[in-house]
Design a protein around this motif. Structure first.
Motif, mmCIF file in Angstrom:
data_model
loop_
_atom_site.group_PDB
_atom_site.id
_atom_site.type_symbol
_atom_site.label_atom_id
_atom_site.label_comp_id
_atom_site.label_asym_id
_atom_site.label_seq_id
_atom_site.Cartn_x
_atom_site.Cartn_y
_atom_site.Cartn_z
ATOM 1 N N LYS A 6 0.806 -1.338 0.040
ATOM 2 C CA LYS A 6 -0.096 -0.011 -0.122
ATOM 3 C C LYS A 6 0.785 1.228 0.263
ATOM 4 C CE LYS A 6 -3.742 2.215 2.606
ATOM 5 N NZ LYS A 6 -4.645 2.065 3.735
ATOM 6 N N LYS A 7 1.792 1.190 0.910
ATOM 7 C CA LYS A 7 2.779 2.446 0.802
ATOM 8 C C LYS A 7 3.423 2.448 -0.388
ATOM 9 C CE LYS A 7 7.427 3.555 2.652
ATOM 10 N NZ LYS A 7 8.595 3.110 3.517
ATOM 11 N N THR A 50 11.124 -6.694 2.860
ATOM 12 C CA THR A 50 9.835 -6.426 2.117
ATOM 13 C C THR A 50 9.811 -5.067 1.531
ATOM 14 O OG1 THR A 50 8.584 -7.799 3.655
ATOM 15 C CG2 THR A 50 7.437 -6.362 2.435
ATOM 16 N N ASP A 51 10.405 -3.932 2.184
ATOM 17 C CA ASP A 51 10.312 -2.810 1.693
ATOM 18 C C ASP A 51 11.360 -2.757 0.424
ATOM 19 O OD1 ASP A 51 9.901 0.229 1.855
ATOM 20 O OD2 ASP A 51 12.095 0.280 2.101
ATOM 21 N N ALA A 52 12.329 -3.534 0.631
ATOM 22 C CA ALA A 52 13.505 -3.497 -0.391
ATOM 23 C C ALA A 52 12.838 -4.227 -1.703
ATOM 24 C CB ALA A 52 14.781 -4.132 -0.038
ATOM 25 N N ALA A 53 11.752 -5.363 -1.526
ATOM 26 C CA ALA A 53 11.528 -6.058 -2.518
ATOM 27 C C ALA A 53 10.547 -5.085 -3.200
ATOM 28 C CB ALA A 53 10.770 -7.490 -2.138
ATOM 29 N N CYS A 54 9.590 -4.392 -2.430
ATOM 30 C CA CYS A 54 8.711 -3.579 -3.183
ATOM 31 C C CYS A 54 9.338 -2.407 -4.138
ATOM 32 C CB CYS A 54 7.803 -2.796 -2.003
ATOM 33 S SG CYS A 54 6.717 -3.800 -1.373
ATOM 34 N N ARG A 55 10.536 -1.849 -3.464
ATOM 35 C CA ARG A 55 11.084 -0.887 -4.227
ATOM 36 C C ARG A 55 11.970 -1.455 -5.794
ATOM 37 N NH1 ARG A 55 15.493 0.668 -1.621
ATOM 38 N NH2 ARG A 55 14.965 -0.512 0.405
ATOM 39 N N PHE A 56 12.230 -2.728 -5.503
ATOM 40 C CA PHE A 56 12.769 -3.478 -6.486
ATOM 41 C C PHE A 56 11.678 -3.799 -7.690
ATOM 42 C CE2 PHE A 56 15.578 -7.376 -8.089
ATOM 43 C CZ PHE A 56 15.994 -6.664 -9.070
ATOM 44 N N LEU A 57 10.609 -4.400 -7.258
ATOM 45 C CA LEU A 57 9.490 -4.791 -8.253
ATOM 46 C C LEU A 57 8.898 -3.454 -8.842
ATOM 47 C CD1 LEU A 57 7.941 -7.751 -6.082
ATOM 48 C CD2 LEU A 57 8.798 -7.937 -8.415
ATOM 49 N N LYS A 58 8.819 -2.390 -8.081
ATOM 50 C CA LYS A 58 8.336 -1.201 -8.630
ATOM 51 C C LYS A 58 9.030 -0.779 -9.760
ATOM 52 C CE LYS A 58 6.032 2.957 -6.801
ATOM 53 N NZ LYS A 58 5.731 4.001 -5.903
ATOM 54 N N ARG A 59 10.595 -0.676 -9.466
ATOM 55 C CA ARG A 59 11.477 -0.286 -10.605
ATOM 56 C C ARG A 59 11.278 -1.190 -11.948
ATOM 57 N NH1 ARG A 59 17.966 -0.898 -9.999
ATOM 58 N NH2 ARG A 59 17.150 -2.846 -11.089
ATOM 59 N N LEU A 60 11.208 -2.338 -11.588
ATOM 60 C CA LEU A 60 11.026 -3.443 -12.670
ATOM 61 C C LEU A 60 9.495 -3.249 -13.617
ATOM 62 C CD1 LEU A 60 12.154 -6.624 -11.112
ATOM 63 C CD2 LEU A 60 13.594 -5.079 -12.932
#
Length: 510
Positions: A122-123, A182-192
């Protein structure tokens, strides 16, 4: 029910399942699931089921037709395309028929981690259903580790973890910290997703890397940019990765319709945090808190050892909130932490026993008399060759990877062919002085054979030079403390097969 009737029911169910497999895909087709490693599920194979599988079939296991599965998938609200085809159906059967136990386990764990995932999704304004990707990655196990050295709920490899701010040391690996990872995974997936504009391709790139996805797009003709359009050109594991995600979403949403329930639902434990700014023995601290040390370590899965080092600063340690009374007073917390200070066994200073000087000592046969040499090194340059890595280069020069990175201002371990690296080595004259007779014989230019004084006979006794290994010592820096004695010389004197040494270990240096 009589045994003959039970056998008839079981046989009918088995026949129905295999008939569905045969209809779903060609009989020669197999797939590999990234969740279950190298286990292959044959499709259309009429091999008899194992006794365990037959036992599972005694319970009621629905075998829904394709149109029912497809209709259910279409009813799931999802920003991610939930494509249905025979390939996806095979994965759905795996989670709902052949490995129902795995789905039960995921149902029991989802309440521990899904609220955390939903908070960060959500963030970052990402689809809520991306939380199921952690099931495909790790089976909701924060300490999961793969053969490729990927670790944690989101399976970060070391370099990618560091790129996204996940620190890794001998004591802490934040790839196993559920919140930070989890925060790192969200940032990585969002970039992809920003790169490809498609969540299925973003997941594929998360699994095999953007380079492989770009290569598949090129091989597919360049104009095709959806997962199923480039599917045949992706790596084998990635071809199973996205269908596994679709199957997991289906299984977790429709487990009751497949008679899958868990009788041991787990929930996230309420915690408080205490700030650690010193070394702490976690087993002692657990005793002060009146909890099991396993409970304390389970709440902090990123901790690799049972002791936090003395240089720990501002570390937020999670402890059960039920111990709030013990934590209510700052004095209480300070006393507990002080009581949990690790017991440090003092390591004695290096003891060097020298024989009273009698005559000049020759350090190698057939060489001139040598006096004590000063500690000094020289800078050399190494040109990176194809296939090199920092570990192999460090081994070749008897130094550590950390020294190479420090000398060359490298933040990561990535190097490229033809790159020049600075390496500090003992000066040639010193290396020769400390060499063995065989090493001297091979050295060029050839050392003069005549000596001013005879070499000491083997029968003459000399007291040994001893070094007690200190924290932070390496063979290379020890060699610099003792007149540049070579690392290989130290290894030969102590019969060491590797460069690894431990504090408190005794080394003979001469």
């Amino acid at each position: 029910m009589t045994y003959s009737k039970l056998f008839t029911v079981v046989a009918a169910i088995v026949g129905s399942i295999w008939a569905n497999y045969a209809q779903a895909a060609p009989t020669s087709h197999k797939y590999e699931s990234p969740v279950f490693g190298d286990s292959l599920l044959p499709l259309g194979d009429t091999t008899l089921l194992t006794p365990e599988e037959l036992a599972l079939l005694v319970e009621y296991i629905p075998n829904e037709p394709n149109d029912v599965i497809q209709d259910r998938l279409s009813c799931i609200e999802s920003e991610i395309p939930l494509t249905f085809n025979p390939f996806v159906r095979n994965f759905i059967d795996y989670f709902t028929i052949r490995n129902r136990k795995y789905t039960r386990t995921m149902i029991s764990r989802e309440n521990v981690y899904f609220p955390l995932f939903e908070k960060y999704l959500k963030k970052h304004n990402m689809p809520d259903e991306m939380k199921y990707l952690a099931i495909v990655e790790s089976g909701l196990n924060p300490k999961a580790a793969s053969w490729a050295k990927a670790v944690g709920l989101w399976q970060f490899i070391p370099d990618t973890g560091r790129e996204y701010g996940l620190d890794q040391s001998a004591h802490i690996d934040e790839r196993m910290d559920p919140e930070k990872a989890t925060d790192a995974a969200c940032r990585f997936l969002k970039r992809l997703h920003k790169t490809y504009g498609d969540w299925e391709l973003a997941m594929a790139a998360y699994n095999c890397g953007p380079g492989n996805v770009n290569k598949a797009i090129r091989r597919a003709g360049g104009g095709k940019k959806t997962f199923w359009e480039i599917f045949p050109y992706l790596p084998k594991e990635t071809r199973s990765y996205v269908p596994s995600m679709t199957a997991v979403i289906y299984a977790m949403n429709y487990a009751p319709q497949h008679n899958i329930f868990s009788d041991s639902i787990l929930y996230v434990q309420d915690v408080e945090t205490i700030t650690i700014n010193q070394g702490v023995d976690l087993e002692k601290l657990a005793a002060e808190l009146h909890i099991d040390s396993k409970t304390l370590l389970a709440l902090n899965p990123e901790i690799k050892k049972k002791v936090l080092p003395a240089n720990t600063r501002n570390y937020k340690l999670r402890v059960p909130a039920e111990r709030a009374e013990l934590l209510a007073s700052a004095d209480n917390v300070s006393c507990m932490i002080a009581a949990a200070t690790p017991t440090i066994v003092p390591v004695p200073e290096p003891v060097i026993e020298r024989e009273p000087a009698k005559a000049p000592v020759l350090l190698a046969s057939n060489t001139a008399t040598t006096t004590t040499l000063p500690d000094s090194t020289e800078k050399v340059f190494y040109k990176v060759k194809r296939g090199d890595n920092l570990s192999s280069i460090a081994t070749k020069h008897n130094v550590t990877v950390e020294q190479l990175k420090d000398w060359n201002n490298l933040r990561k371990s990535t190097i490229v062919t033809n790159q020049k690296l600075t390496v500090y080595q003992p000066k040639a004259t010193e290396a020769l002085a400390m060499a063995t007779p065989a090493e001297v014989a091979e050295a060029k230019p050839v050392v003069a054979k005549k000596t001013s004084k005879p070499a000491i006979k083997p029968s003459e006794k000399h007291q040994e030079i001893i070094h007690h290994v200190q924290p932070g010592d390496t063979l290379w820096n020890i060699s610099q403390k003792y007149n540049g004695i070579s690392v290989e010389k130290i290894k030969k004197l102590n019969k060491l097969k590797t460069n690894e040494i431990k504090p408190g270990q005794t080394l003979i240096l001469g």
